[in-house]
Design a protein around this motif. Structure first.
Motif, PDB file in Angstrom:
ATOM      1  N   VAL A  29       0.854  -1.188   0.000  1.00 33.43           N
ATOM      2  CA  VAL A  29       0.000   0.000   0.000  1.00 33.43           C
ATOM      3  C   VAL A  29       0.891   1.240   0.000  1.00 33.43           C
ATOM      4  O   VAL A  29       1.835   1.343   0.795  1.00 33.43           O
ATOM      5  CB  VAL A  29      -0.926   0.018   1.232  1.00 33.43           C
ATOM      6  CG1 VAL A  29      -1.712   1.323   1.313  1.00 33.43           C
ATOM      7  CG2 VAL A  29      -1.887  -1.170   1.176  1.00 33.43           C
ATOM      8  N   GLY A  30       0.593   2.174  -0.886  1.00 35.15           N
ATOM      9  CA  GLY A  30       1.351   3.416  -0.927  1.00 35.15           C
ATOM     10  C   GLY A  30       1.206   4.201   0.361  1.00 35.15           C
ATOM     11  O   GLY A  30       0.252   4.026   1.116  1.00 35.15           O
ATOM     12  N   ASP A  31       2.153   5.115   0.618  1.00 35.38           N
ATOM     13  CA  ASP A  31       2.180   5.816   1.895  1.00 35.38           C
ATOM     14  C   ASP A  31       2.815   7.193   1.752  1.00 35.38           C
ATOM     15  O   ASP A  31       3.294   7.569   0.672  1.00 35.38           O
ATOM     16  CB  ASP A  31       2.913   4.980   2.952  1.00 35.38           C
ATOM     17  CG  ASP A  31       4.231   4.398   2.429  1.00 35.38           C
ATOM     18  OD1 ASP A  31       4.992   5.165   1.795  1.00 35.38           O
ATOM     19  OD2 ASP A  31       4.491   3.208   2.655  1.00 35.38           O
ATOM     20  N   PRO A  57      -7.309   8.397   9.536  1.00 32.91           N
ATOM     21  CA  PRO A  57      -7.634   7.057  10.039  1.00 32.91           C
ATOM     22  C   PRO A  57      -8.992   6.584   9.518  1.00 32.91           C
ATOM     23  O   PRO A  57      -9.965   7.343   9.496  1.00 32.91           O
ATOM     24  CB  PRO A  57      -7.638   7.246  11.559  1.00 32.91           C
ATOM     25  CG  PRO A  57      -6.654   8.349  11.786  1.00 32.91           C
ATOM     26  CD  PRO A  57      -6.865   9.290  10.627  1.00 32.91           C
ATOM     27  N   SER A  58      -9.029   5.313   9.134  1.00 31.78           N
ATOM     28  CA  SER A  58     -10.226   4.773   8.490  1.00 31.78           C
ATOM     29  C   SER A  58     -10.208   3.251   8.553  1.00 31.78           C
ATOM     30  O   SER A  58      -9.146   2.629   8.408  1.00 31.78           O
ATOM     31  CB  SER A  58     -10.265   5.218   7.019  1.00 31.78           C
ATOM     32  OG  SER A  58     -11.241   4.507   6.293  1.00 31.78           O
ATOM     33  N   PRO A  59     -11.376   2.616   8.744  1.00 30.45           N
ATOM     34  CA  PRO A  59     -11.463   1.157   8.602  1.00 30.45           C
ATOM     35  C   PRO A  59     -11.309   0.694   7.150  1.00 30.45           C
ATOM     36  O   PRO A  59     -11.258  -0.502   6.881  1.00 30.45           O
ATOM     37  CB  PRO A  59     -12.864   0.837   9.138  1.00 30.45           C
ATOM     38  CG  PRO A  59     -13.267   2.031   9.924  1.00 30.45           C
ATOM     39  CD  PRO A  59     -12.612   3.201   9.267  1.00 30.45           C
ATOM     40  N   MET A  60     -11.302   1.644   6.217  1.00 33.42           N
ATOM     41  CA  MET A  60     -11.089   1.387   4.789  1.00 33.42           C
ATOM     42  C   MET A  60     -12.238   0.613   4.146  1.00 33.42           C
ATOM     43  O   MET A  60     -12.040  -0.115   3.163  1.00 33.42           O
ATOM     44  CB  MET A  60      -9.753   0.662   4.536  1.00 33.42           C
ATOM     45  CG  MET A  60      -8.544   1.448   4.990  1.00 33.42           C
ATOM     46  SD  MET A  60      -8.334   2.990   4.064  1.00 33.42           S
ATOM     47  CE  MET A  60      -7.108   3.844   5.054  1.00 33.42           C
ATOM     48  N   ALA A  61     -13.445   0.784   4.648  1.00 38.39           N
ATOM     49  CA  ALA A  61     -14.597   0.207   3.967  1.00 38.39           C
ATOM     50  C   ALA A  61     -14.735   0.815   2.571  1.00 38.39           C
ATOM     51  O   ALA A  61     -15.141   0.138   1.625  1.00 38.39           O
ATOM     52  CB  ALA A  61     -15.872   0.446   4.773  1.00 38.39           C
ATOM     53  N   ASP A  62     -14.407   2.100   2.456  1.00 38.53           N
ATOM     54  CA  ASP A  62     -14.363   2.770   1.151  1.00 38.53           C
ATOM     55  C   ASP A  62     -13.009   3.452   0.971  1.00 38.53           C
ATOM     56  O   ASP A  62     -12.902   4.541   0.426  1.00 38.53           O
ATOM     57  CB  ASP A  62     -15.500   3.798   1.029  1.00 38.53           C
ATOM     58  CG  ASP A  62     -15.640   4.345  -0.391  1.00 38.53           C
ATOM     59  OD1 ASP A  62     -15.194   3.672  -1.341  1.00 38.53           O
ATOM     60  OD2 ASP A  62     -16.175   5.461  -0.540  1.00 38.53           O
ATOM     61  N   PHE A  63     -11.978   2.808   1.457  1.00 42.52           N
ATOM     62  CA  PHE A  63     -10.585   3.197   1.238  1.00 42.52           C
ATOM     63  C   PHE A  63     -10.300   4.657   1.561  1.00 42.52           C
ATOM     64  O   PHE A  63      -9.785   5.411   0.746  1.00 42.52           O
ATOM     65  CB  PHE A  63     -10.143   2.804  -0.169  1.00 42.52           C
ATOM     66  CG  PHE A  63     -10.204   1.323  -0.361  1.00 42.52           C
ATOM     67  CD1 PHE A  63      -9.298   0.498   0.282  1.00 42.52           C
ATOM     68  CD2 PHE A  63     -11.212   0.747  -1.109  1.00 42.52           C
ATOM     69  CE1 PHE A  63      -9.381  -0.878   0.177  1.00 42.52           C
ATOM     70  CE2 PHE A  63     -11.302  -0.632  -1.226  1.00 42.52           C
ATOM     71  CZ  PHE A  63     -10.391  -1.450  -0.581  1.00 42.52           C
ATOM     72  N   ILE A  73      -3.619  10.659  10.982  1.00 38.73           N
ATOM     73  CA  ILE A  73      -3.145   9.947   9.795  1.00 38.73           C
ATOM     74  C   ILE A  73      -3.334   8.456  10.020  1.00 38.73           C
ATOM     75  O   ILE A  73      -2.962   7.925  11.092  1.00 38.73           O
ATOM     76  CB  ILE A  73      -1.647  10.243   9.527  1.00 38.73           C
ATOM     77  CG1 ILE A  73      -1.416  11.740   9.305  1.00 38.73           C
ATOM     78  CG2 ILE A  73      -1.145   9.431   8.341  1.00 38.73           C
ATOM     79  CD1 ILE A  73      -2.011  12.297   8.035  1.00 38.73           C
ATOM     80  N   ASP A  74      -3.891   7.756   9.058  1.00 45.57           N
ATOM     81  CA  ASP A  74      -4.034   6.311   9.181  1.00 45.57           C
ATOM     82  C   ASP A  74      -2.645   5.661   9.198  1.00 45.57           C
ATOM     83  O   ASP A  74      -1.783   6.010   8.389  1.00 45.57           O
ATOM     84  CB  ASP A  74      -4.842   5.748   8.012  1.00 45.57           C
ATOM     85  CG  ASP A  74      -5.279   4.327   8.266  1.00 45.57           C
ATOM     86  OD1 ASP A  74      -6.417   4.134   8.730  1.00 45.57           O
ATOM     87  OD2 ASP A  74      -4.468   3.401   8.025  1.00 45.57           O
ATOM     88  N   PRO A  75      -2.410   4.700  10.099  1.00 40.78           N
ATOM     89  CA  PRO A  75      -1.098   4.057  10.169  1.00 40.78           C
ATOM     90  C   PRO A  75      -0.644   3.425   8.852  1.00 40.78           C
ATOM     91  O   PRO A  75       0.563   3.291   8.621  1.00 40.78           O
ATOM     92  CB  PRO A  75      -1.279   3.002  11.264  1.00 40.78           C
ATOM     93  CG  PRO A  75      -2.389   3.522  12.113  1.00 40.78           C
ATOM     94  CD  PRO A  75      -3.313   4.251  11.169  1.00 40.78           C
ATOM     95  N   ALA A  76      -1.593   3.046   8.006  1.00 47.43           N
ATOM     96  CA  ALA A  76      -1.197   2.484   6.706  1.00 47.43           C
ATOM     97  C   ALA A  76      -0.408   3.487   5.879  1.00 47.43           C
ATOM     98  O   ALA A  76       0.417   3.105   5.028  1.00 47.43           O
ATOM     99  CB  ALA A  76      -2.431   2.029   5.932  1.00 47.43           C
ATOM    100  N   PHE A  77      -0.664   4.784   6.112  1.00 47.49           N
ATOM    101  CA  PHE A  77       0.016   5.822   5.340  1.00 47.49           C
ATOM    102  C   PHE A  77       1.198   6.440   6.075  1.00 47.49           C
ATOM    103  O   PHE A  77       1.997   7.156   5.464  1.00 47.49           O
ATOM    104  CB  PHE A  77      -0.985   6.922   4.968  1.00 47.49           C
ATOM    105  CG  PHE A  77      -2.136   6.436   4.140  1.00 47.49           C
ATOM    106  CD1 PHE A  77      -1.918   5.770   2.943  1.00 47.49           C
ATOM    107  CD2 PHE A  77      -3.433   6.629   4.564  1.00 47.49           C
ATOM    108  CE1 PHE A  77      -2.986   5.311   2.175  1.00 47.49           C
ATOM    109  CE2 PHE A  77      -4.504   6.180   3.796  1.00 47.49           C
ATOM    110  CZ  PHE A  77      -4.280   5.509   2.602  1.00 47.49           C
ATOM    111  N   GLY A  78       1.293   6.213   7.390  1.00 40.06           N
ATOM    112  CA  GLY A  78       2.399   6.780   8.152  1.00 40.06           C
ATOM    113  C   GLY A  78       1.893   7.475   9.398  1.00 40.06           C
ATOM    114  O   GLY A  78       0.958   7.013  10.053  1.00 40.06           O
ATOM    115  N   SER A  79       2.512   8.598   9.703  1.00 38.44           N
ATOM    116  CA  SER A  79       2.212   9.319  10.934  1.00 38.44           C
ATOM    117  C   SER A  79       2.025  10.797  10.634  1.00 38.44           C
ATOM    118  O   SER A  79       2.317  11.272   9.529  1.00 38.44           O
ATOM    119  CB  SER A  79       3.357   9.152  11.935  1.00 38.44           C
ATOM    120  OG  SER A  79       4.536   9.779  11.422  1.00 38.44           O
ATOM    121  N   LEU A  80       1.556  11.528  11.639  1.00 44.40           N
ATOM    122  CA  LEU A  80       1.428  12.972  11.479  1.00 44.40           C
ATOM    123  C   LEU A  80       2.799  13.607  11.253  1.00 44.40           C
ATOM    124  O   LEU A  80       2.928  14.578  10.498  1.00 44.40           O
ATOM    125  CB  LEU A  80       0.741  13.571  12.701  1.00 44.40           C
ATOM    126  CG  LEU A  80       0.311  15.036  12.599  1.00 44.40           C
ATOM    127  CD1 LEU A  80      -0.614  15.264  11.410  1.00 44.40           C
ATOM    128  CD2 LEU A  80      -0.359  15.484  13.893  1.00 44.40           C
TER     129      LEU A  80
END
Length: 525
Positions: A29-31, A57-63, A73-80
């Motif tokens: 996943v890109g970040d 931050p998101s459960p990614m039901a709709d990404f 910031i969602d951890p999948a993408f990194g941090s603040l």
């Protein structure tokens, strides 16, 4: 006299879909660190701003379009901290940063909704739209979800339905509630305090619904194969008058910060209704997205008529903008074919107004067929044939493992295009006639010629049926450029100007010829 135009009027916006741009850690996943590592590429391309699709931050039901925290910031993408580094690095390169802002709905896992659904008496109950069932026990009315099925979900614990324009996992916020407005405007301030240069505001025409919950009327033009949601005319679930007050509040927040912050609104609407989103006395969006090139037939006369209608409808002082591709629509090269995609690039980057360029279109990426077992998009799962995965596949950087998108051994979240070994940034950077080289040349010419970035527009009459021609004029100097685009497969005469101008750029990247060749666009000056 110094140029009085704002950066967002002179510049070009580049959309990054972060899941598919650059994976730095091998999770497929890109970040944000990945985006940072490619900023020099974007700077070399010649764009002015980077619009980043949702990263909260998101459960990614709709990404990412189902937000569970508007100030993180969602951890999948990194941090603040990663985000702050990205903003600083972009600004150091002269690039602006635009964030996606999703005000219409949150995730059903957002703490606000968790509280709201906990009981009818909870203080946050009215932060969302809850209604009793209809007399027959069904949904309160006939409203439909954009992603298929009813727009109401029954909550057995509290005996009411909640409204969601999209997935049940995306309950709509109640913007009639002043507390909701205050909290959502604070989210804007949070990101402005972190240095963002503006926002692309998602699904703004869905923000407020009819207070009386009247049924939407049937759509007599609906046909099988169209989205089921279009079987109704969305008269009471979209484009309600009260939305403009909410937009004006967003604008006041943005205007309270220095540096020409920009607000861009996503609203798929007819031109006359779209103009309302500039707001009274231009107090609304700086740029209500103009998506009409996505649906207008690719014929010279149709496009000329569209430009004329759009230019004539703009309010005094309203700045135009154009879009040919994004993360929701079929790619330009798939819609028009590779040859006309080059002509389309010249059209996008020479029309008057601010263009938005979707990642990968600069190398001519096409829609990628997704095997059933790899489908990610919830829309495709609910309504087969409407999925957006084919336009969201990973960016093709080079001919190495995973096309340079992810480290060797990683599995990208969506499959790569089958042509990534040949169609990639590295290969096209070395080819002076490639799609990438054409984009670089167009963007460089746009920066060098005020006529193209901020000049006036005038149609040129008398061109052949399949030739679109117009002039761009720098009013400060009088310099005029002629743009001629052959949307057909036959050679045509160039439209004649008062003088014989020279070819500044041809989509063939070969200096041009005495005539307008098939599938060719030229800029003359």
């Amino acid at each position: 006299m110094p140029d009085q135009h704002a950066w967002w009027q002179r510049g070009v916006v580049y959309q990054v879909y972060p899941r598919s741009f650059q994976d730095s850690n091998g999770d497929g996943v890109g970040d944000l660190p990945g985006i940072l590592s490619r900023l020099d590429r974007l700077s070399a391309l010649g764009v002015d701003a980077v619009w980043i699709s949702p990263i909260c931050p998101s459960p990614m039901a709709d990404f990412g379009y189902d937000v569970s925290d508007y100030t993180g910031i969602d951890p999948a993408f990194g941090s603040l901290e990663d985000f702050d580094r990205l903003v600083a690095a972009a600004h150091a390169r002269g690039l602006r940063v635009i964030l996606d802002y999703v005000p219409n709905h949150s995730s059903d896992r957002h703490p606000w909704f968790v509280e709201s659904r906990s009981s009818r008496s909870n203080p946050k109950r009215n932060w969302y739209t809850w209604r009793d069932p209809a007399p027959d026990g069904g949904p309160p009315n006939n409203w439909l979800s954009e992603f298929g099925g009813p727009a109401w979900t029954f909550d057995a614990a509290t005996g009411q339905h909640y409204y969601h324009a999209y997935l049940p996992a995306q309950p709509d916020l109640n913007w009639r509630n002043p507390e909701v407005r205050a909290a959502m405007l604070d989210a804007l301030r949070f990101w402005l305090d972190h240095g963002v240069d503006g926002f692309r505001v998602d699904a703004i025409h869905h923000l407020i619904e009819d207070a009386d919950l009247r049924d939407n009327p049937p759509n007599p033009d609906w046909r099988p194969g169209m989205s089921p949601a279009r079987s109704l005319i969305r008269a009471y679930t979209m484009d309600q008058p009260e939305v403009h007050d909410a937009i004006a509040e967003m604008r006041r927040v943005s205007d309270g910060y220095p540096g020409d912050r920009v607000l861009i609104g996503e609203a798929y609407l007819p031109i006359d209704r779209l103009m309302m989103y500039y707001g009274a006395d231009l107090s609304g969006f700086h740029l209500p997205f103009n998506f009409h090139l996505l649906s207008t037939p690719w014929k010279a006369r149709d496009i000329a008529a569209l430009v004329e209608r759009y230019e004539a409808a703009l309010p005094p002082g309203g700045w135009p903008n154009w879009v040919l591709g994004n993360h929701d629509r079929s790619r330009v090269a798939s819609r028009l074919g590779p040859a006309q995609a080059r002509v389309a690039a010249m059209l996008l980057l020479t029309l008057r107004g601010t263009p938005t360029l979707y990642q990968g279109d600069e190398i001519g990426m096409e829609d990628v067929p997704i095997p059933p077992g790899r489908v990610q998009d919830p829309w495709e799962r609910n309504v087969p044939g409407l999925g957006r995965d084919p336009v969201r596949t990973p960016m093709q950087w080079d001919a190495g493992p995973n096309a340079g998108f992810a480290p060797p051994g990683a599995e990208p979240w969506l499959p790569l295009a089958p042509d990534w070994g040949a169609r990639n940034v590295a290969a096209q950077a070395a080819d002076p006639r490639s799609m990438l080289s054409l984009h670089r040349a167009l963007l460089a010419l746009r920066r060098a010629e005020p006529a193209l970035s901020v000049g006036s527009y005038a149609p040129v009459e008398g061109a052949a049926e399949d030739v679109l021609a117009f002039e761009r004029r720098d009013e400060a100097t009088g310099r005029t450029l002629l743009v001629a685009l052959n949307l057909g497969d036959r050679e045509r005469d160039l439209p004649r100007a008062a003088a014989e101008p020279r070819v500044l750029l041809s989509t063939r990247m070969d200096g041009g010829a005495g005539r307008l060749r098939s599938d060719e666009g030229v800029v003359l000056g």
